[in-house]
Design a protein around this motif. Structure first.
Motif, PDB file in Angstrom:
ATOM      1  N   MET A  94       0.804  -1.227   0.000  1.00 15.58           N
ATOM      2  CA  MET A  94       0.000   0.000   0.000  1.00 15.58           C
ATOM      3  C   MET A  94       0.838   1.280   0.000  1.00 15.58           C
ATOM      4  O   MET A  94       0.504   2.216  -0.735  1.00 15.58           O
ATOM      5  N   VAL A 138       0.255   4.239  -2.820  1.00 12.20           N
ATOM      6  CA  VAL A 138      -0.162   5.602  -2.486  1.00 12.20           C
ATOM      7  C   VAL A 138       0.870   6.597  -3.001  1.00 12.20           C
ATOM      8  O   VAL A 138       0.516   7.648  -3.547  1.00 12.20           O
ATOM      9  N   ILE A 148       5.701  10.491   2.556  1.00 15.21           N
ATOM     10  CA  ILE A 148       4.462  10.198   1.834  1.00 15.21           C
ATOM     11  C   ILE A 148       3.380  11.173   2.244  1.00 15.21           C
ATOM     12  O   ILE A 148       2.623  11.671   1.411  1.00 15.21           O
ATOM     13  N   ALA A 149       3.297  11.451   3.539  1.00  9.57           N
ATOM     14  CA  ALA A 149       2.270  12.389   3.999  1.00  9.57           C
ATOM     15  C   ALA A 149       2.496  13.762   3.365  1.00  9.57           C
ATOM     16  O   ALA A 149       1.546  14.416   2.917  1.00  9.57           O
ATOM     17  N   ASN A 158       1.582  13.690  -0.262  1.00 10.38           N
ATOM     18  CA  ASN A 158       0.127  13.669  -0.302  1.00 10.38           C
ATOM     19  C   ASN A 158      -0.406  15.105  -0.234  1.00 10.38           C
ATOM     20  O   ASN A 158      -1.254  15.523  -1.032  1.00 10.38           O
ATOM     21  N   SER A 200      -5.070  18.001   4.824  1.00 10.13           N
ATOM     22  CA  SER A 200      -5.037  16.650   5.372  1.00 10.13           C
ATOM     23  C   SER A 200      -3.617  16.096   5.408  1.00 10.13           C
ATOM     24  O   SER A 200      -3.163  15.572   6.430  1.00 10.13           O
ATOM     25  N   LEU A 227      -0.901  17.729   5.424  1.00  6.38           N
ATOM     26  CA  LEU A 227      -0.076  18.510   6.348  1.00  6.38           C
ATOM     27  C   LEU A 227      -0.275  18.043   7.791  1.00  6.38           C
ATOM     28  O   LEU A 227       0.681  17.938   8.565  1.00  6.38           O
ATOM     29  N   ILE A 228      -1.526  17.735   8.135  1.00  3.71           N
ATOM     30  CA  ILE A 228      -1.803  17.246   9.491  1.00  3.71           C
ATOM     31  C   ILE A 228      -1.090  15.921   9.721  1.00  3.71           C
ATOM     32  O   ILE A 228      -0.440  15.715  10.741  1.00  3.71           O
ATOM     33  N   LEU A 229      -1.183  15.028   8.741  1.00  4.03           N
ATOM     34  CA  LEU A 229      -0.521  13.729   8.879  1.00  4.03           C
ATOM     35  C   LEU A 229       0.988  13.916   9.007  1.00  4.03           C
ATOM     36  O   LEU A 229       1.650  13.272   9.815  1.00  4.03           O
ATOM     37  N   ILE A 278       1.730  14.922  12.491  1.00  2.00           N
ATOM     38  CA  ILE A 278       1.582  13.817  13.444  1.00  2.00           C
ATOM     39  C   ILE A 278       2.808  12.903  13.377  1.00  2.00           C
ATOM     40  O   ILE A 278       3.357  12.494  14.404  1.00  2.00           O
ATOM     41  N   MET A 313       4.088   3.932   6.311  1.00  2.00           N
ATOM     42  CA  MET A 313       3.170   5.046   6.062  1.00  2.00           C
ATOM     43  C   MET A 313       2.221   5.163   7.244  1.00  2.00           C
ATOM     44  O   MET A 313       2.080   4.213   8.012  1.00  2.00           O
ATOM     45  N   PRO A 314       1.579   6.315   7.411  1.00  2.00           N
ATOM     46  CA  PRO A 314       0.657   6.461   8.533  1.00  2.00           C
ATOM     47  C   PRO A 314      -0.437   5.383   8.488  1.00  2.00           C
ATOM     48  O   PRO A 314      -1.038   5.165   7.446  1.00  2.00           O
ATOM     49  N   GLY A 315      -0.646   4.691   9.596  1.00  2.00           N
ATOM     50  CA  GLY A 315      -1.712   3.701   9.661  1.00  2.00           C
ATOM     51  C   GLY A 315      -1.414   2.379   8.965  1.00  2.00           C
ATOM     52  O   GLY A 315      -2.289   1.546   8.807  1.00  2.00           O
ATOM     53  N   ASN A 323      -2.286  -0.809  10.975  1.00  2.00           N
ATOM     54  CA  ASN A 323      -3.732  -0.988  11.156  1.00  2.00           C
ATOM     55  C   ASN A 323      -4.360  -1.661   9.951  1.00  2.00           C
ATOM     56  O   ASN A 323      -5.232  -2.516  10.081  1.00  2.00           O
ATOM     57  N   VAL A 324      -3.908  -1.251   8.762  1.00  2.00           N
ATOM     58  CA  VAL A 324      -4.478  -1.836   7.550  1.00  2.00           C
ATOM     59  C   VAL A 324      -4.083  -3.301   7.419  1.00  2.00           C
ATOM     60  O   VAL A 324      -4.906  -4.158   7.098  1.00  2.00           O
ATOM     61  N   PHE A 336      -8.319  21.283   7.994  1.00  2.00           N
ATOM     62  CA  PHE A 336      -7.688  21.019   9.287  1.00  2.00           C
ATOM     63  C   PHE A 336      -8.704  20.507  10.294  1.00  2.00           C
ATOM     64  O   PHE A 336      -8.474  19.524  10.994  1.00  2.00           O
ATOM     65  N   ILE A 387      -9.902  16.823   9.328  1.00  2.00           N
ATOM     66  CA  ILE A 387      -8.936  15.733   9.391  1.00  2.00           C
ATOM     67  C   ILE A 387      -8.436  15.485  10.798  1.00  2.00           C
ATOM     68  O   ILE A 387      -8.090  14.373  11.157  1.00  2.00           O
ATOM     69  N   SER A 446      -6.139   7.501  14.236  1.00  2.00           N
ATOM     70  CA  SER A 446      -4.929   7.030  13.559  1.00  2.00           C
ATOM     71  C   SER A 446      -5.143   5.675  12.889  1.00  2.00           C
ATOM     72  O   SER A 446      -4.458   5.338  11.931  1.00  2.00           O
ATOM     73  N   THR A 447      -6.118   4.901  13.376  1.00  2.00           N
ATOM     74  CA  THR A 447      -6.434   3.619  12.726  1.00  2.00           C
ATOM     75  C   THR A 447      -6.719   3.814  11.245  1.00  2.00           C
ATOM     76  O   THR A 447      -6.405   2.959  10.425  1.00  2.00           O
ATOM     77  N   HIS A 485      -5.606   6.191   9.199  1.00  2.00           N
ATOM     78  CA  HIS A 485      -4.733   7.128   8.474  1.00  2.00           C
ATOM     79  C   HIS A 485      -4.370   6.657   7.066  1.00  2.00           C
ATOM     80  O   HIS A 485      -4.262   7.467   6.157  1.00  2.00           O
ATOM     81  N   THR A 486      -4.178   5.356   6.883  1.00  2.00           N
ATOM     82  CA  THR A 486      -3.865   4.901   5.524  1.00  2.00           C
ATOM     83  C   THR A 486      -5.044   5.093   4.568  1.00  2.00           C
ATOM     84  O   THR A 486      -4.877   5.690   3.500  1.00  2.00           O
ATOM     85  N   MET A 511      -5.317   8.660   3.658  1.00  2.00           N
ATOM     86  CA  MET A 511      -4.363   9.116   2.648  1.00  2.00           C
ATOM     87  C   MET A 511      -4.805   8.721   1.251  1.00  2.00           C
ATOM     88  O   MET A 511      -4.802   9.538   0.328  1.00  2.00           O
ATOM     89  N   PHE A 532     -12.027  -3.315   7.699  1.00  2.00           N
ATOM     90  CA  PHE A 532     -12.061  -2.874   9.099  1.00  2.00           C
ATOM     91  C   PHE A 532     -13.324  -3.396   9.767  1.00  2.00           C
ATOM     92  O   PHE A 532     -14.432  -3.027   9.381  1.00  2.00           O
TER      93      PHE A 532
END
Lengths: 463, 97
Positions: free
Chosen positions: A84, A88, A218-219, A222, A251, A253-255, A258, A351-353, A356-357, B18, B21, B26-27, B29-30, B33, B88
């Motif tokens: 992934m 992305v 990547i963030a 993005n 979006s 930028l926030i990631l 973080i 990458m973020p998350g 979880n994926v 802002f 988002i 965080s779960t 986040h992918t 994106m 999910f």
């Protein structure tokens, strides 16, 4: 005139759908619906745009859409969940490239109708250059990030002396080309040069960034792909492009922010310092004790007696494709009456998350995935912490060793659990090349080998 | 005046982005994106006008290419996001076996 009003009204509706879609992404229960709503917004925007009277030839549009839809659909269906981050990155790049070309095409059209009495407005020229610059660097930067992530090229940071100065000079050269072109729009060479330099800049900008810093990059890319779309929107005077582009820009930028916080580093530091080549810290390095290896059979006895287990996955789990094996172990442990939770560090993976994926793919319910801040206060209560292919994100040096390059980075305090199992290929240090005292702690047992195989052995031991 | 108007829209949208988002856990986040990536394919709308103008060959070529790349972004982005989000699951819904 009336079609234009209709088109713009539909654009408003489409923007509303994007906003609702993003809002619904706020919870896993509604996220899928949110994505569909956002897709519906895109669909009506595209359909109504085709009504535009300025569009007279549909064959090229049809060609582009059919080709793009085919490639996009195949890529989306074929990609493995572990792949992934690459996908992305690649999509980000295509978005940037499309924005570059939209800006350029807008310029070509404006030049073709302009004459000495009505020259191309300065505003158009400037915004076109912004979309070319940002779109171009997003494109090549993303391609390079794709190469690093898919390991087609080395993920090691590439640095040389004066790198920052050279990058600065390239940026200045792009701006100079822009100024020269705006002064004399008949000389297209400046335009070509600017496009070429923007493409070069993207490569130069990602070169010094190492694999472990990829979540940040990547963030950021993005975000840039959104900004590029917004810039193209300015260039062609399309409000929907501006709204959607800036939503994406915000979006990303926030990631980015973080991710930087989770590594306790500033964006500047990530972009320019080439973390992965940090020289070994001299001075009083941690006293390296004995490493205690353990076999799967011995680990079984400890797991069997445990009442609670926290699993801490990292990039190694993704590399070994071990997420399904992890889930199998979880099921067996739960059948044994053990409480199993997962602790996910924000920058675990590429990458973020990412984690979880992968775990979602293996059918791990998302309410078992705890964030670092949720799990750290109660880590002492866990009988076993099972670290799977994670290194820097569980490194206690971040708390204890002031000379460590990652000192101050928030980490999951795996070492506080009663027993720590670390699944690891070998004793080679992590990506950032930093010593990890966790491996030498008294309560740590090392399970050396391929993560997937080791987990399989643990599962077998339970049978 | 149009410049001011467009800039106004731009600034407000960034603030809105802002706010929206910041609430995403965080779960997700992918998928966030890849989903927002699909939205950035909105540049497709801009590309359509260039590809269909048919009176300036450079613009038509660039526009057609832009349509193709932006469509990859849009179609691929939404599909892959959907694929991810479908995975999910909460504990009750058979996540536990």
């Amino acid at each position: 005139m009336s079609t234009e009003i209709i088109i713009n009204l539909v654009y408003v509706a489409s923007a509303v759908l994007f906003i609702f879609g993003l809002k619904l992404l706020g919870s896993p229960d509604t996220a899928r619906r949110g994505n569909l709503i956002s897709a519906a917004g895109m669909f009506i925007a595209v359909v109504v745009t085709l009504l535009d009277q300025k569009i007279i030839a549909y064959e090229y549009i049809a060609l582009g859409i059919v080709l793009g839809a085919l490639v996009g659909a195949v890529a989306a269906r074929k990609v493995a969940m572990t792949g992934m981050p690459e996908l992305v990155a690649l999509f980000n790049g295509f978005g940037g490239l499309a924005s570059l070309m939209v800006g350029w095409a807008a310029l070509a059209m404006a030049l073709s109708i302009a004459d000495t009495t009505a020259p191309v407005p300065l505003f158009t020229l400037v915004t076109v250059f912004v979309s070319i610059l940002i779109g171009g660097l997003t494109f090549t930067g993303s391609l390079l990030a794709y190469g690093k992530l898919s390991e087609r090229i080395s993920g090691r940071p590439f640095m040389y002396d004066g790198q920052r100065i050279i990058n600065g000079l390239i940026l200045l050269a792009v701006l100079a080309c822009a100024v020269l072109f705006i002064l004399d729009p008949t000389n297209q060479n400046w335009l070509y040069l600017a496009v070429a330099l923007a493409l070069v800049l993207g490569v130069m900008f990602v070169l010094p960034i190492g694999g472990a810093d990829m979540p940040v990059v990547i963030a950021l890319l993005n975000s840039l792909s959104g900004v590029a779309a917004a810039a193209a929107g300015f260039a062609i005077g399309n409000i929907l492009l501006i709204v959607a582009g800036s939503l994406v820009g915000a979006s990303g930028l926030i990631l980015t922010n973080i991710m930087c916080k989770a590594m306790n580093r500033s964006l500047r530091n990530v972009l320019f310092s080439g973390f992965g080549v940090v020289k070994k810290v001299s001075g009083p390095v941690v006293e390296q004790g004995e490493v205690n290896p353990i076999t799967a059979d011995d680990a079984y006895y400890i797991l069997e007696a445990a009442a609670s287990v926290v699993i801490i996955p990292g990039y190694g789990m993704a590399v070994a494709q071990a997420q399904h094996a992890v889930k199998e172990l979880q099921t067996i442990l739960e059948g044994n009456g053990v409480e199993v939770v997962y602790a996910i560090h924000p920058v675990a993976g590429r990458m973020p998350g990412h984690m979880n994926v992968l775990l979602a793919e293996a059918d791990v319910p998302y309410d078992l995935l705890l964030e670092m801040d949720q799990v750290n206060p109660r880590l002492e209560t866990f009988d076993v912490a099972l670290v799977i292919g994670a290194n820097d994100v569980v490194n206690p040096a971040a708390r204890e060793v002031e000379s460590s390059p990652i000192y101050g980075m928030p980490v999951i305090n795996a070492d506080k659990a009663r027993t720590v199992f670390v699944l690891k290929r070998s004793m080679a240090s992590g990506f950032a090349g930093i010593d990890n005292p966790l491996f030498f702690k008294e309560n740590t047992r090392m399970l050396f080998g391929d993560a997937k195989e080791m987990l399989g052995n643990l599962v077998k031991a339970f049978d | 005046m149009e410049i001011i108007f467009l800039t106004f829209v731009f600034v407000l949208s960034i603030f809105l982005g802002f706010e929206l988002i910041n609430k995403v856990p965080s779960t997700l986040h992918t998928p966030l994106m890849s989903g927002s990536n699909a939205i950035s394919g909105i540049t497709l709308v801009g590309a359509l006008a260039s590809a269909g103008s048919a009176n300036q060959s450079l613009a038509t070529i660039l526009g057609t290419l832009a349509v193709a790349f932006a469509t990859i972004n849009v179609v691929g982005g939404y599909l892959v996001t959907d694929r991810m989000l479908a995975m999910f699951k909460k504990k009750k819904q058979g996540g536990e076996s």
